[in-house]
Design a protein around this motif. Sequence first.
Motif, PDB file in Angstrom:
ATOM      1  N   TYR A 165       0.823  -1.215   0.000  1.00 29.22           N
ATOM      2  CA  TYR A 165       0.000   0.000   0.000  1.00 29.22           C
ATOM      3  C   TYR A 165       0.856   1.263   0.000  1.00 29.22           C
ATOM      4  CZ  TYR A 165      -2.981   3.732   1.797  1.00 29.22           C
ATOM      5  OH  TYR A 165      -3.631   4.922   1.972  1.00 29.22           O
ATOM      6  N   VAL A 166       1.833   1.315   0.895  1.00 26.37           N
ATOM      7  CA  VAL A 166       2.666   2.521   1.004  1.00 26.37           C
ATOM      8  C   VAL A 166       3.437   2.754  -0.289  1.00 26.37           C
ATOM      9  CG1 VAL A 166       4.605   3.586   2.216  1.00 26.37           C
ATOM     10  CG2 VAL A 166       2.834   2.386   3.509  1.00 26.37           C
ATOM     11  N   LYS A 167       3.997   1.702  -0.850  1.00 26.29           N
ATOM     12  CA  LYS A 167       4.817   1.865  -2.043  1.00 26.29           C
ATOM     13  C   LYS A 167       3.985   2.208  -3.285  1.00 26.29           C
ATOM     14  CE  LYS A 167       8.477  -1.113  -0.260  1.00 26.29           C
ATOM     15  NZ  LYS A 167       9.157  -2.431  -0.321  1.00 26.29           N
ATOM     16  N   GLU A 168       2.715   1.764  -3.335  1.00 28.30           N
ATOM     17  CA  GLU A 168       1.893   1.995  -4.521  1.00 28.30           C
ATOM     18  C   GLU A 168       1.015   3.240  -4.424  1.00 28.30           C
ATOM     19  OE1 GLU A 168      -0.368  -1.461  -5.479  1.00 28.30           O
ATOM     20  OE2 GLU A 168       1.403  -2.666  -6.011  1.00 28.30           O
ATOM     21  N   TYR A 169       0.607   3.624  -3.212  1.00 26.91           N
ATOM     22  CA  TYR A 169      -0.380   4.688  -3.078  1.00 26.91           C
ATOM     23  C   TYR A 169       0.120   5.940  -2.351  1.00 26.91           C
ATOM     24  CZ  TYR A 169      -3.794   1.235  -4.627  1.00 26.91           C
ATOM     25  OH  TYR A 169      -4.490   0.294  -5.360  1.00 26.91           O
ATOM     26  N   ILE A 215      -4.820   3.816   8.609  1.00 24.94           N
ATOM     27  CA  ILE A 215      -3.731   3.992   7.645  1.00 24.94           C
ATOM     28  C   ILE A 215      -4.270   3.943   6.215  1.00 24.94           C
ATOM     29  CG2 ILE A 215      -1.741   2.773   6.627  1.00 24.94           C
ATOM     30  CD1 ILE A 215      -0.761   2.250   9.459  1.00 24.94           C
ATOM     31  N   GLY A 216      -5.251   3.066   5.993  1.00 25.83           N
ATOM     32  CA  GLY A 216      -5.827   2.928   4.659  1.00 25.83           C
ATOM     33  C   GLY A 216      -6.677   4.104   4.230  1.00 25.83           C
ATOM     34  N   LEU A 217      -6.919   5.073   5.125  1.00 27.25           N
ATOM     35  CA  LEU A 217      -7.756   6.231   4.802  1.00 27.25           C
ATOM     36  C   LEU A 217      -6.928   7.476   4.510  1.00 27.25           C
ATOM     37  CD1 LEU A 217     -10.559   5.866   7.512  1.00 27.25           C
ATOM     38  CD2 LEU A 217     -10.534   4.977   5.170  1.00 27.25           C
ATOM     39  N   THR A 218      -5.596   7.359   4.588  1.00 28.95           N
ATOM     40  CA  THR A 218      -4.770   8.552   4.404  1.00 28.95           C
ATOM     41  C   THR A 218      -3.471   8.202   3.682  1.00 28.95           C
ATOM     42  OG1 THR A 218      -3.727  10.431   5.540  1.00 28.95           O
ATOM     43  CG2 THR A 218      -3.556   8.283   6.603  1.00 28.95           C
ATOM     44  N   VAL A 256       2.013  11.719   5.528  1.00 32.43           N
ATOM     45  CA  VAL A 256       3.100  11.050   6.219  1.00 32.43           C
ATOM     46  C   VAL A 256       2.974  11.129   7.740  1.00 32.43           C
ATOM     47  CG1 VAL A 256       4.604  13.098   6.081  1.00 32.43           C
ATOM     48  CG2 VAL A 256       5.621  10.832   6.370  1.00 32.43           C
ATOM     49  N   TRP A 257       2.602  12.296   8.281  1.00 30.73           N
ATOM     50  CA  TRP A 257       2.523  12.422   9.740  1.00 30.73           C
ATOM     51  C   TRP A 257       1.352  11.630  10.309  1.00 30.73           C
ATOM     52  CZ3 TRP A 257       6.371  13.646  12.657  1.00 30.73           C
ATOM     53  CH2 TRP A 257       7.384  14.471  12.164  1.00 30.73           C
ATOM     54  N   LEU A 258       0.249  11.549   9.555  1.00 25.53           N
ATOM     55  CA  LEU A 258      -0.877  10.718  10.004  1.00 25.53           C
ATOM     56  C   LEU A 258      -0.495   9.242   9.948  1.00 25.53           C
ATOM     57  CD1 LEU A 258      -3.970  12.518   8.418  1.00 25.53           C
ATOM     58  CD2 LEU A 258      -3.285  12.457  10.832  1.00 25.53           C
ATOM     59  N   LEU A 259       0.252   8.857   8.921  1.00 23.68           N
ATOM     60  CA  LEU A 259       0.723   7.468   8.841  1.00 23.68           C
ATOM     61  C   LEU A 259       1.577   7.115  10.054  1.00 23.68           C
ATOM     62  CD1 LEU A 259       1.683   7.252   5.048  1.00 23.68           C
ATOM     63  CD2 LEU A 259      -0.280   6.179   6.171  1.00 23.68           C
ATOM     64  N   PHE A 260       2.440   8.045  10.465  1.00 17.86           N
ATOM     65  CA  PHE A 260       3.285   7.800  11.637  1.00 17.86           C
ATOM     66  C   PHE A 260       2.434   7.695  12.907  1.00 17.86           C
ATOM     67  CE2 PHE A 260       7.234  10.030   9.628  1.00 17.86           C
ATOM     68  CZ  PHE A 260       7.358   8.961   8.747  1.00 17.86           C
ATOM     69  N   LEU A 261       1.411   8.545  13.019  1.00 12.15           N
ATOM     70  CA  LEU A 261       0.529   8.490  14.190  1.00 12.15           C
ATOM     71  C   LEU A 261      -0.203   7.161  14.261  1.00 12.15           C
ATOM     72  CD1 LEU A 261      -1.007   9.741  16.597  1.00 12.15           C
ATOM     73  CD2 LEU A 261      -2.607  10.732  14.936  1.00 12.15           C
ATOM     74  N   PHE A 262      -0.708   6.708  13.126  1.00  4.58           N
ATOM     75  CA  PHE A 262      -1.497   5.478  13.119  1.00  4.58           C
ATOM     76  C   PHE A 262      -0.621   4.240  13.317  1.00  4.58           C
ATOM     77  CE2 PHE A 262      -4.571   7.982  10.228  1.00  4.58           C
ATOM     78  CZ  PHE A 262      -5.165   8.559  11.350  1.00  4.58           C
ATOM     79  N   LEU A 321      -9.543  -5.721  -5.052  1.00  4.63           N
ATOM     80  CA  LEU A 321     -10.234  -4.802  -4.154  1.00  4.63           C
ATOM     81  C   LEU A 321      -9.433  -3.530  -3.939  1.00  4.63           C
ATOM     82  CD1 LEU A 321     -11.405  -7.332  -1.392  1.00  4.63           C
ATOM     83  CD2 LEU A 321     -12.746  -6.442  -3.314  1.00  4.63           C
ATOM     84  N   ALA A 322     -10.140  -2.434  -3.708  1.00  4.97           N
ATOM     85  CA  ALA A 322      -9.493  -1.167  -3.383  1.00  4.97           C
ATOM     86  C   ALA A 322      -8.874  -1.252  -1.994  1.00  4.97           C
ATOM     87  CB  ALA A 322     -10.515  -0.039  -3.438  1.00  4.97           C
ATOM     88  N   PRO A 323      -7.862  -0.426  -1.706  1.00  4.11           N
ATOM     89  CA  PRO A 323      -7.186  -0.479  -0.403  1.00  4.11           C
ATOM     90  C   PRO A 323      -8.134  -0.372   0.785  1.00  4.11           C
ATOM     91  CG  PRO A 323      -5.944   0.900  -1.900  1.00  4.11           C
ATOM     92  CD  PRO A 323      -7.214   0.542  -2.620  1.00  4.11           C
ATOM     93  N   THR A 324      -9.173   0.477   0.685  1.00  4.95           N
ATOM     94  CA  THR A 324     -10.095   0.643   1.818  1.00  4.95           C
ATOM     95  C   THR A 324     -10.767  -0.676   2.169  1.00  4.95           C
ATOM     96  OG1 THR A 324     -10.524   2.911   1.112  1.00  4.95           O
ATOM     97  CG2 THR A 324     -12.067   1.946   2.688  1.00  4.95           C
TER      98      THR A 324
END
Length: 419
Positions: free
Chosen positions: A242-246, A313-316, A319-325, A381-384
């Motif tokens: 997910y991180v590498k593609e989206y 994580i799948g909703l954003t 970068v800072w939100l990813l770190f928080l989650f 399927l979509a990431p969500t």
Amino acid sequence: MYWLKWDLNLKIRLIGDSLFNMLFWMYFPFMTLYFSGVFGKSVASMLMAVPPLVGIFANLLGGFLSDRYGRRPPMLAGYLIQSLMFGLFAMSSNHWLDYFAYIGIGLGGSIFSPASSAMVADVTAEKDRRLVFATFVTGRNIGAVFGPALGSIFFIHHRSELLWTCTVVTLMYFLIILWKIRETLPHRPQALSKPGTISQLLKEQFTNYGVIFKDKAFAIYIAAGILVTVAFMQLDMYLATYVKEYVPPQSLLAFAHWTYSLSSTDIFGWMLGINGLLFVVGVLPVTKLFEHTSDRNVFIISSVLFGLGIFLIGLTTHVWLLFLFIIIMTIGEISRSPVTESFVSKYAPVHARGQYMGASNLQYSLGRFLAPMTVLLSSWLAPTFVFGIIFLCTLLSAALYIVLFRILPQNQVNKQENA
């Protein structure tokens, strides 16, 4: 319980296990890459599916032997096998022999593991087990954090020297266990301690595990553990995809005309780093935080926190939100680590503690086996939706823990040592 007041067995084991895990993480992450290079990706992917299956049976065997003959014999056997296999790997000039040695190393570790956990429980008062297991988790994860970085140097450029170092360390640990570690197996009925033929022992093992797997409460515990392990494994599987593609490259810090930017790969590396660092510095504080929280509530909180963190994580892609989650995820993950072995040690009858520890490890083996399905689902399927399925796994796990503790006999949870 202060470290200096620990039983000598625990002190020796903590140092030895931590050192070995450092070496383990210096070679283990690179094995798939190594075998892909010599056999090709298709063959390597099939070959790498074999060790976890071997580990399932070796775990069960190690648990049985630890209850039948004592904790020391399978621990000694496990490290002797590993030492021999590391030596074989170091001397080998044949890639198939390398693969055989790699399977042997995993086999030895799986035989060792349930006896090792059972010994920790044997010499630790029930009230201290969470903290003791948490300390062992911390030691293991120091290796998980620093080992891969060291392995990128030593395994790639000095593989033979690294493997010989592993050989020497495992052999020394074998000798220390032989000379310094005392047996901790609780008293058993004499009838259970009589020697038998191989066929009798195999029959006894199947009979014993048959009883364990017919235990409804324990079966629910294993099922819940499989579901949550599927979610935990996504850190190295779908989350990486997910991180590498989206997730696009973006600025982490900016000041005046200066910016510090991260690529998608960098962002994922930072997420792994945060996860690993929190495991090292956070296990003991989180364990202390939940010290007076029931096992039931820790399991439920852990499942929900991890599932919620990974779903968010799948909703954003920020970068800072990813770190928080990832922090929320990791708190959920580390809160349960010491509780799992502590729970099994309380639940299991004292004379079958090793076998229950071995059976408990099935949740990790089967969870790892099922976890790659999310990568397959991501093709349609979509990431969500994929993250929603992962979240659903953790919620189902929490629901199973609620059911488990409703049917669990209270007197079995609080079993006394003489039960």
